[in-house]
Design an enzyme around this catalytic site. Structure first.
Site, PDB file in Angstrom:
ATOM      1  N   LYS A  84       4.779  -1.961   4.664  1.00 30.82           N
ATOM      2  CA  LYS A  84       3.409  -1.988   5.203  1.00 30.82           C
ATOM      3  C   LYS A  84       3.278  -2.477   6.653  1.00 30.82           C
ATOM      4  CE  LYS A  84       2.275  -6.678   3.836  1.00 30.82           C
ATOM      5  NZ  LYS A  84       1.263  -7.616   3.411  1.00 30.82           N
ATOM      6  N   SER A 124      -5.312   3.010   2.490  1.00 33.34           N
ATOM      7  CA  SER A 124      -5.741   2.095   3.545  1.00 33.34           C
ATOM      8  C   SER A 124      -6.811   2.759   4.401  1.00 33.34           C
ATOM      9  CB  SER A 124      -4.518   1.761   4.408  1.00 33.34           C
ATOM     10  OG  SER A 124      -4.920   1.174   5.619  1.00 33.34           O
ATOM     11  N   ALA A 125      -7.657   1.936   4.987  1.00 29.94           N
ATOM     12  CA  ALA A 125      -8.660   2.447   5.932  1.00 29.94           C
ATOM     13  C   ALA A 125      -7.992   3.114   7.123  1.00 29.94           C
ATOM     14  CB  ALA A 125      -9.535   1.290   6.402  1.00 29.94           C
ATOM     15  N   TYR A 148       3.276   4.529   9.450  1.00 30.95           N
ATOM     16  CA  TYR A 148       2.763   3.871   8.235  1.00 30.95           C
ATOM     17  C   TYR A 148       1.490   4.574   7.763  1.00 30.95           C
ATOM     18  CZ  TYR A 148       0.058   0.564   5.451  1.00 30.95           C
ATOM     19  OH  TYR A 148      -0.726   0.011   4.482  1.00 30.95           O
ATOM     20  N   LYS A 152       0.481   6.939   4.226  1.00 26.84           N
ATOM     21  CA  LYS A 152      -0.665   6.744   3.311  1.00 26.84           C
ATOM     22  C   LYS A 152      -1.419   8.060   3.150  1.00 26.84           C
ATOM     23  CE  LYS A 152      -0.047   2.546   2.191  1.00 26.84           C
ATOM     24  NZ  LYS A 152       0.408   2.256   0.831  1.00 26.84           N
ATOM     25  N   LEU A 199      -4.191 -11.042  11.609  1.00 30.23           N
ATOM     26  CA  LEU A 199      -4.974 -12.151  12.147  1.00 30.23           C
ATOM     27  C   LEU A 199      -4.941 -13.429  11.295  1.00 30.23           C
ATOM     28  CD1 LEU A 199      -6.981 -13.080  14.343  1.00 30.23           C
ATOM     29  CD2 LEU A 199      -8.826 -12.195  12.888  1.00 30.23           C
ATOM     30  N   GLY A 291      -3.154   0.698  20.060  1.00 28.44           N
ATOM     31  CA  GLY A 291      -3.494   1.304  18.767  1.00 28.44           C
ATOM     32  C   GLY A 291      -4.712   0.681  18.105  1.00 28.44           C
ATOM     33  N   ASP A 292      -5.195  -0.480  18.597  1.00 27.75           N
ATOM     34  CA  ASP A 292      -6.388  -1.119  17.998  1.00 27.75           C
ATOM     35  C   ASP A 292      -7.655  -0.376  18.393  1.00 27.75           C
ATOM     36  OD1 ASP A 292      -5.167  -3.125  16.637  1.00 27.75           O
ATOM     37  OD2 ASP A 292      -5.735  -4.746  18.006  1.00 27.75           O
TER      38      ASP A 292
HETATM   39  P1  NAD Z   1       3.414  -6.648   0.032  1.00 31.14           P
HETATM   40  O1  NAD Z   1       4.534  -6.255   0.922  1.00 31.14           O
HETATM   41  O2  NAD Z   1       3.047  -8.085  -0.060  1.00 31.14           O
HETATM   42  O3  NAD Z   1       3.686  -6.104  -1.455  1.00 31.14           O
HETATM   43  C1  NAD Z   1       4.429  -4.946  -1.712  1.00 31.14           C
HETATM   44  C2  NAD Z   1       5.400  -5.283  -2.831  1.00 31.14           C
HETATM   45  O4  NAD Z   1       6.165  -4.100  -3.136  1.00 31.14           O
HETATM   46  C3  NAD Z   1       6.420  -6.357  -2.464  1.00 31.14           C
HETATM   47  O5  NAD Z   1       6.476  -7.327  -3.488  1.00 31.14           O
HETATM   48  C4  NAD Z   1       7.750  -5.612  -2.338  1.00 31.14           C
HETATM   49  O6  NAD Z   1       8.844  -6.418  -2.696  1.00 31.14           O
HETATM   50  C5  NAD Z   1       7.528  -4.449  -3.299  1.00 31.14           C
HETATM   51  N1  NAD Z   1       8.320  -3.263  -2.988  1.00 31.14           N
HETATM   52  C6  NAD Z   1       8.436  -2.616  -1.790  1.00 31.14           C
HETATM   53  N2  NAD Z   1       9.274  -1.563  -1.917  1.00 31.14           N
HETATM   54  C7  NAD Z   1       9.667  -1.520  -3.221  1.00 31.14           C
HETATM   55  C8  NAD Z   1      10.514  -0.668  -3.964  1.00 31.14           C
HETATM   56  N3  NAD Z   1      11.167   0.350  -3.380  1.00 31.14           N
HETATM   57  N4  NAD Z   1      10.698  -0.915  -5.272  1.00 31.14           N
HETATM   58  C9  NAD Z   1      10.070  -1.962  -5.869  1.00 31.14           C
HETATM   59  N5  NAD Z   1       9.260  -2.800  -5.211  1.00 31.14           N
HETATM   60  C10 NAD Z   1       9.070  -2.592  -3.905  1.00 31.14           C
HETATM   61  O7  NAD Z   1       2.143  -5.770   0.475  1.00 31.14           O
HETATM   62  P2  NAD Z   1       0.621  -5.951   0.102  1.00 31.14           P
HETATM   63  O8  NAD Z   1      -0.087  -6.522   1.263  1.00 31.14           O
HETATM   64  O9  NAD Z   1       0.490  -6.604  -1.217  1.00 31.14           O
HETATM   65  O10 NAD Z   1       0.197  -4.419   0.026  1.00 31.14           O
HETATM   66  C11 NAD Z   1       0.269  -3.705  -1.189  1.00 31.14           C
HETATM   67  C12 NAD Z   1      -0.020  -2.241  -0.912  1.00 31.14           C
HETATM   68  O11 NAD Z   1      -1.296  -2.120  -0.282  1.00 31.14           O
HETATM   69  C13 NAD Z   1       0.966  -1.578   0.045  1.00 31.14           C
HETATM   70  O12 NAD Z   1       1.179  -0.251  -0.383  1.00 31.14           O
HETATM   71  C14 NAD Z   1       0.234  -1.587   1.372  1.00 31.14           C
HETATM   72  O13 NAD Z   1       0.647  -0.536   2.215  1.00 31.14           O
HETATM   73  C15 NAD Z   1      -1.197  -1.390   0.922  1.00 31.14           C
HETATM   74  N6  NAD Z   1      -2.179  -1.921   1.884  1.00 31.14           N
HETATM   75  C16 NAD Z   1      -2.094  -3.222   2.272  1.00 31.14           C
HETATM   76  C17 NAD Z   1      -3.007  -3.736   3.192  1.00 31.14           C
HETATM   77  C18 NAD Z   1      -2.931  -5.183   3.644  1.00 31.14           C
HETATM   78  O14 NAD Z   1      -3.620  -5.534   4.597  1.00 31.14           O
HETATM   79  N7  NAD Z   1      -2.143  -6.045   3.022  1.00 31.14           N
HETATM   80  C19 NAD Z   1      -4.014  -2.916   3.705  1.00 31.14           C
HETATM   81  C20 NAD Z   1      -4.079  -1.590   3.272  1.00 31.14           C
HETATM   82  C21 NAD Z   1      -3.157  -1.104   2.347  1.00 31.14           C
HETATM   83  C1  UD1 Z   2      -3.670  -3.805  10.842  1.00 29.46           C
HETATM   84  C2  UD1 Z   2      -3.033  -2.451  10.965  1.00 29.46           C
HETATM   85  C3  UD1 Z   2      -3.569  -1.550   9.868  1.00 29.46           C
HETATM   86  C4  UD1 Z   2      -3.333  -2.200   8.493  1.00 29.46           C
HETATM   87  C5  UD1 Z   2      -3.981  -3.587   8.497  1.00 29.46           C
HETATM   88  C6  UD1 Z   2      -3.763  -4.358   7.228  1.00 29.46           C
HETATM   89  C7  UD1 Z   2      -2.500  -2.185  13.360  1.00 29.46           C
HETATM   90  C8  UD1 Z   2      -2.852  -1.471  14.639  1.00 29.46           C
HETATM   91  N1  UD1 Z   2      -3.295  -1.907  12.295  1.00 29.46           N
HETATM   92  O1  UD1 Z   2      -5.076  -3.628  10.931  1.00 29.46           O
HETATM   93  O2  UD1 Z   2      -2.937  -0.296   9.909  1.00 29.46           O
HETATM   94  O3  UD1 Z   2      -3.901  -1.407   7.468  1.00 29.46           O
HETATM   95  O4  UD1 Z   2      -3.420  -4.354   9.581  1.00 29.46           O
HETATM   96  O5  UD1 Z   2      -2.411  -4.690   7.068  1.00 29.46           O
HETATM   97  O6  UD1 Z   2      -1.567  -2.957  13.317  1.00 29.46           O
HETATM   98  N2  UD1 Z   2      -5.857  -9.856  16.234  1.00 29.46           N
HETATM   99  C9  UD1 Z   2      -5.751 -10.725  17.295  1.00 29.46           C
HETATM  100  N3  UD1 Z   2      -4.641 -11.509  17.374  1.00 29.46           N
HETATM  101  C10 UD1 Z   2      -3.635 -11.486  16.449  1.00 29.46           C
HETATM  102  C11 UD1 Z   2      -3.762 -10.589  15.356  1.00 29.46           C
HETATM  103  C12 UD1 Z   2      -4.874  -9.774  15.290  1.00 29.46           C
HETATM  104  O7  UD1 Z   2      -6.632 -10.774  18.165  1.00 29.46           O
HETATM  105  O8  UD1 Z   2      -2.640 -12.227  16.582  1.00 29.46           O
HETATM  106  C13 UD1 Z   2      -7.059  -9.005  16.127  1.00 29.46           C
HETATM  107  C14 UD1 Z   2      -6.777  -7.517  16.209  1.00 29.46           C
HETATM  108  O9  UD1 Z   2      -6.781  -7.075  17.525  1.00 29.46           O
HETATM  109  C15 UD1 Z   2      -7.925  -6.944  15.356  1.00 29.46           C
HETATM  110  C16 UD1 Z   2      -8.191  -8.032  14.314  1.00 29.46           C
HETATM  111  O10 UD1 Z   2      -7.630  -9.243  14.848  1.00 29.46           O
HETATM  112  O11 UD1 Z   2      -9.066  -6.773  16.149  1.00 29.46           O
HETATM  113  C17 UD1 Z   2      -7.550  -7.754  12.965  1.00 29.46           C
HETATM  114  O12 UD1 Z   2      -6.164  -7.488  13.172  1.00 29.46           O
HETATM  115  P1  UD1 Z   2      -5.109  -7.316  11.969  1.00 29.46           P
HETATM  116  O13 UD1 Z   2      -5.231  -8.461  11.041  1.00 29.46           O
HETATM  117  O14 UD1 Z   2      -3.783  -7.064  12.576  1.00 29.46           O
HETATM  118  O15 UD1 Z   2      -5.644  -6.038  11.203  1.00 29.46           O
HETATM  119  P2  UD1 Z   2      -5.964  -4.557  11.770  1.00 29.46           P
HETATM  120  O16 UD1 Z   2      -5.588  -4.398  13.163  1.00 29.46           O
HETATM  121  O17 UD1 Z   2      -7.361  -4.243  11.384  1.00 29.46           O
END
Ligand code: NAD
Ligand code: UD1
Length: 342
Positions: A84, A124-125, A148, A152, A199, A291-292
């Site tokens: 991710k 994801s958004a 990434y 999705k 963040l 990219g933001d």
């Molecule tokens: P995370 O990395 O904490 O959890 C993912 C889990 O999957 C981990 O425990 C990892 O060990 C396991 N994993 C990865 N590859 C694997 C494999 N090949 N076989 C078995 N296990 C495996 O991530 P998260 O933040 O909990 O996110 C979960 C899902 O949500 C992901 O698909 C991520 O892309 C999606 N997502 C996350 C966010 C976010 O901000 N965290 C936002 C949008 C979408």
């Molecule tokens: C990022 C990913 C997005 C992913 C999401 C959740 C990018 C460009 N986008 O989103 O694809 O789905 O995380 O995992 O990486 N910020 C700061 N300082 C920091 C960190 C962040 O100012 O040290 C700001 C960023 O510019 C943004 C906001 O905080 O405006 C949120 O950032 P972040 O938590 O990284 O999430 P996204 O950028 O929304």
């Protein structure tokens, strides 16, 4: 229902497991620990009174995964497993395509083979690209800005096609906005390896003194205070969205945004974090991050109407719970470290 949770030891998966157990479901967690720790398993067992299965398995290993599904009498799959990190996906795109697409294909093949009617996918958004907020599920998706995001969008397409070809396979695509916060126990939460990119974990590590100051990426966006605006959602609310989705799964493909519908700026998050936790976060403004975009927030009318789901926790709860987790986790890691040296 018996639910197979792929990636169930990760950040969002672990919180969802707790809510599934609380709702009376049984679960099998499948995780290869590539981005999680085995301690999370112990912590889930401390928090929950219900028992569950854990399999250390790489979802890329189809044969191993099949033995788990075959034994399991699975009614539904929630698929979190995958890679991710946006930055890492730019430097190592092939690994992102290999893991994110093949984990989804393997699980979908097994869902079809074993006639599992419910499949919930972590999207994801980011699939909306740079479209203008509020973002609505029905709008045409714009190209994403990194591999990434591409994975999705491709997984959504794979699941759409698979469901069309196999009408018994009901699929729900959940597009998450920005999950933050932690379980109220402080035992589980977001614990990224190395320096955080996102963040909230950066803020908590600055608050703890592990990092010197927060760098705010840009203060010249066309927003109220010039900093970026995001739809931050408490991870426990997000977890509950998965339970609603799997319980109400229909045939065909459903798509829902999981967000609050409200944008909050980076400066607002910092100010709230300082106020509710009674501390100061040193910060400086630097240039925009590549990219933001200025503003990202959801339209949540559809998910409210069709799943009866809405968020219950506010930004204050998110900041309080994230800080509680940072403190408890740091203490836990210090104790573990000193144990090692005894
Ligand atoms: P995370 O990395 O904490 O959890 C993912 C889990 O999957 C981990 O425990 C990892 O060990 C396991 N994993 C990865 N590859 C694997 C494999 N090949 N076989 C078995 N296990 C495996 O991530 P998260 O933040 O909990 O996110 C979960 C899902 O949500 C992901 O698909 C991520 O892309 C999606 N997502 C996350 C966010 C976010 O901000 N965290 C936002 C949008 C979408
Ligand atoms: C990022 C990913 C997005 C992913 C999401 C959740 C990018 C460009 N986008 O989103 O694809 O789905 O995380 O995992 O990486 N910020 C700061 N300082 C920091 C960190 C962040 O100012 O040290 C700001 C960023 O510019 C943004 C906001 O905080 O405006 C949120 O950032 P972040 O938590 O990284 O999430 P996204 O950028 O929304």
């Amino acid at each position: 229902m018996h639910i197979l949770v792929s990636g169930g030891l990760g950040y969002i998966g672990s919180h969802t497991c707790l809510v599934l157990l609380e709702a009376g479901h049984t679960i099998s967690i499948v995780d290869n620990l590539i981005n999680s720790k085995i301690e999370t398993l112990e912590k889930l067992r401390i928090i929950s009174t219900s028992d569950f299965q854990f399999y250390q398995c790489d979802i890329l290993d189809y044969e191993h995964l099949e033995t788990i599904v075959h034994e399991g009498n699975v009614d539904g799959i929630i698929h979190f497993a995958g890679l991710k990190s946006v930055g890492e996906s730019v430097s190592n795109p092939l690994e992102y395509y290999r893991v994110n697409l093949n984990t989804t294909i393997n699980l979908t093949r097994l869902a079809v083979k074993y006639k599992i009617p419910r499949f919930v996918f972590s999207s994801s958004a980011t699939v909306y690209g740079s479209a203008k907020s509020p973002l609505v599920e029905s709008q045409k998706l714009l190209p994403t800005t990194n591999p990434y995001g591409e994975t999705k969008a491709m997984c959504e397409k794979i699941l759409n096609d698979a469901s069309q070809a196999n009408p018994n396979l009901g699929v729900t695509l959940l597009r998450y906005f920005n999950p933050i916060g932690a379980h109220e126990s402080g035992l589980i939460g977001e614990n990224p390896n190395g320096t955080p990119n996102n963040l909230m974990p950066y803020i908590t590590q600055v608050a703890k003194g592990k990092l010197e100051k927060l760098k705010i990426f840009g203060n010249d966006y066309p927003t109220n205070d010039g900093t970026g605006v995001r739809d931050f959602i408490h991870v426990m609310d997000l977890a509950k969205g998965h339970v609603a989705a799997i319980e109400k799964q229909k045939s065909g493909v459903q798509v829902y945004n999981l967000g609050t519908g409200k944008g909050t700026s980076v400066l607002e998050i910092i100010k709230t974090f300082e106020r509710v936790n009674n501390l100061e976060i040193p910060y400086e403004f630097i240039e925009r991050r590549n990219g933001d975009i200025a503003e990202v927030y959801a339209n949540v009318l559809k998910v409210g109407k069709e799943l009866g789901w809405k968020t219950e926790r506010n930004i204050e709860d998110m900041c309080r719970d994230a800080w509680r987790f940072e403190n408890q986790n740091s203490q836990y890691e210090e104790e573990k470290f000193s144990e090692l040296w005894k």
